[in-house]
Design a protein around this motif. Structure first.
Motif, PDB file in Angstrom:
ATOM      1  N   ALA A   1      11.952  -7.434  -7.268  1.00 56.86           N
ATOM      2  CA  ALA A   1      11.492  -6.150  -8.595  1.00 56.86           C
ATOM      3  C   ALA A   1      13.020  -5.344  -8.513  1.00 56.86           C
ATOM      4  N   GLY A   2      13.335  -5.332  -9.906  1.00 52.86           N
ATOM      5  CA  GLY A   2      14.929  -4.401 -10.048  1.00 52.86           C
ATOM      6  C   GLY A   2      16.051  -5.020  -9.529  1.00 52.86           C
TER       7      GLY A   2
ATOM      8  N   LEU B   1       7.902 -11.272 -21.527  1.00 51.48           N
ATOM      9  CA  LEU B   1       7.677 -11.140 -20.113  1.00 51.48           C
ATOM     10  C   LEU B   1       7.267 -12.649 -19.680  1.00 51.48           C
TER      11      LEU B   1
ATOM     12  N   VAL C   1       9.615 -11.672 -15.190  1.00 43.95           N
ATOM     13  CA  VAL C   1      10.973 -11.563 -15.398  1.00 43.95           C
ATOM     14  C   VAL C   1      10.856 -11.170 -16.922  1.00 43.95           C
ATOM     15  N   GLU C   2      11.708 -10.027 -17.293  1.00 47.71           N
ATOM     16  CA  GLU C   2      11.697  -9.514 -18.638  1.00 47.71           C
ATOM     17  C   GLU C   2      12.796 -10.152 -19.321  1.00 47.71           C
TER      18      GLU C   2
ATOM     19  N   ARG D   1      10.999  -7.874 -13.120  1.00 49.42           N
ATOM     20  CA  ARG D   1       9.831  -6.705 -13.056  1.00 49.42           C
ATOM     21  C   ARG D   1       8.864  -6.736 -12.032  1.00 49.42           C
ATOM     22  N   THR D   2       8.353  -7.767 -11.632  1.00 49.54           N
ATOM     23  CA  THR D   2       7.479  -8.195 -10.473  1.00 49.54           C
ATOM     24  C   THR D   2       7.967  -9.438  -9.689  1.00 49.54           C
TER      25      THR D   2
ATOM     26  N   HIS E   1       5.737 -14.929 -16.800  1.00 52.30           N
ATOM     27  CA  HIS E   1       5.057 -14.980 -15.620  1.00 52.30           C
ATOM     28  C   HIS E   1       5.495 -16.250 -14.786  1.00 52.30           C
TER      29      HIS E   1
ATOM     30  N   THR F   1      16.211 -10.171 -21.141  1.00 50.63           N
ATOM     31  CA  THR F   1      17.109  -9.276 -21.937  1.00 50.63           C
ATOM     32  C   THR F   1      18.036  -9.649 -22.901  1.00 50.63           C
TER      33      THR F   1
ATOM     34  N   VAL G   1      15.656  -9.609 -16.304  1.00 44.92           N
ATOM     35  CA  VAL G   1      15.558  -8.551 -15.203  1.00 44.92           C
ATOM     36  C   VAL G   1      14.142  -8.887 -14.358  1.00 44.92           C
TER      37      VAL G   1
ATOM     38  N   THR H   1      21.092  -4.018  -8.862  1.00 39.84           N
ATOM     39  CA  THR H   1      20.689  -3.005  -9.888  1.00 39.84           C
ATOM     40  C   THR H   1      21.770  -2.800 -10.817  1.00 39.84           C
TER      41      THR H   1
END
Length: 180
Positions: free
Chosen positions: A28-29, A102, A111-112, A154-155, A104, A114, A152, A40
Motif C-alpha cells: 500500500a502506497g 478500484l 489498485v486505484e 491502496r491495499t 480488486h 490513476t 497506485v 511514494t
C-alpha cells in the motif's frame, strides 16, 4: 465487471521488459515490492530529473492481454512483461475505465487507476515500429494511448496468475483516463 490476472512481473532494475513471476506482492502506497518503480515519489527517470518530489502515480502498470493478441496479429512477438507491465489482465477494458476505478486483485490487493501509460520511443527499441501500434492518432485528431494503465496501491496483498479481478467504478460523474 470482472476479469483475470494472466501474468505478474517485476524487475529490481530499470529495464524495459520485466520477467514474469509466480507471484508479486503489492505494498500500500508503494507499489510492487522489489520493483524499480516502487515508491511514494516518482521513479521514472525522466520524471525524477524534472522533479523527484512528485507523487508516484505510476506504482503499478497494467496491460490487457488483448493488446498482446492484437500486436501478435500485427506481426509483433509480445508476451507478458515485454512492455514493462507488472500485471497482465484479461477480460477487462482497461483503457475504458474511468480515473479512480478500484481494481480488486486476488484475495486482498486493491489498485486505484490513476491514468494512461504514455508510451515512449523505447518501445521501438524492443520492436521497430511498435510505438505506432500503441500510440495512434484517431480520425478526430486526438491521441490514442493503448500501452496500458497506471495505478497506485491502496491495499496490499499477493497477486498471482489466475487470480480474479473485480472492478469497482468510482462515483459519477466519471473522469476519463488521461496520461500520467
Amino acid at each position: 465487471m470482472s476479469g483475470t490476472v494472466v501474468a505478474v512481473c517485476r524487475s529490481a532494475t530499470h529495464t524495459f521488459s520485466k520477467p514474469t513471476r509466480d507471484r508479486i506482492r503489492l505494498v500500500a502506497g508503494v507499489g510492487v515490492e522489489g520493483d524499480a518503480h516502487a515508491g511514494t515519489t516518482v521513479k521514472h527517470r525522466s520524471r525524477v530529473a524534472r522533479d523527484p518530489s512528485q507523487p508516484n502515480l505510476r506504482q503499478v502498470h497494467l496491460i490487457h492481454a488483448e493488446l498482446h493478441d492484437e500486436l501478435r496479429d500485427a506481426g509483433y512477438d509480445v508476451e507478458p512483461g515485454d512492455l514493462g507491465e507488472n500485471v497482465t489482465t484479461r477480460g477487462i477494458d482497461l483503457l475504458g475505465l474511468p480515473t479512480g476505478t478500484l481494481l480488486h486483485l486476488g484475495d486482498s490487493a486493491v489498485v486505484e487507476v490513476t491514468g494512461l501509460r504514455n508510451p515512449c520511443t523505447q518501445i521501438n527499441d524492443f520492436a521497430p515500429g511498435l510505438l505506432n501500434q500503441v500510440l495512434l492518432r484517431g480520425e478526430d485528431g486526438r491521441i490514442i494511448r493503448k500501452a496500458g494503465i497506471m495505478g497506485v496501491v491502496r491495499t496490499g496483498g499477493e497477486v498471482r496468475p489466475g487470480d480474479p479481478i473485480k472492478v469497482e467504478l468510482p462515483p459519477e460523474p466519471h473522469r476519463p483516463l488521461d496520461r500520467v
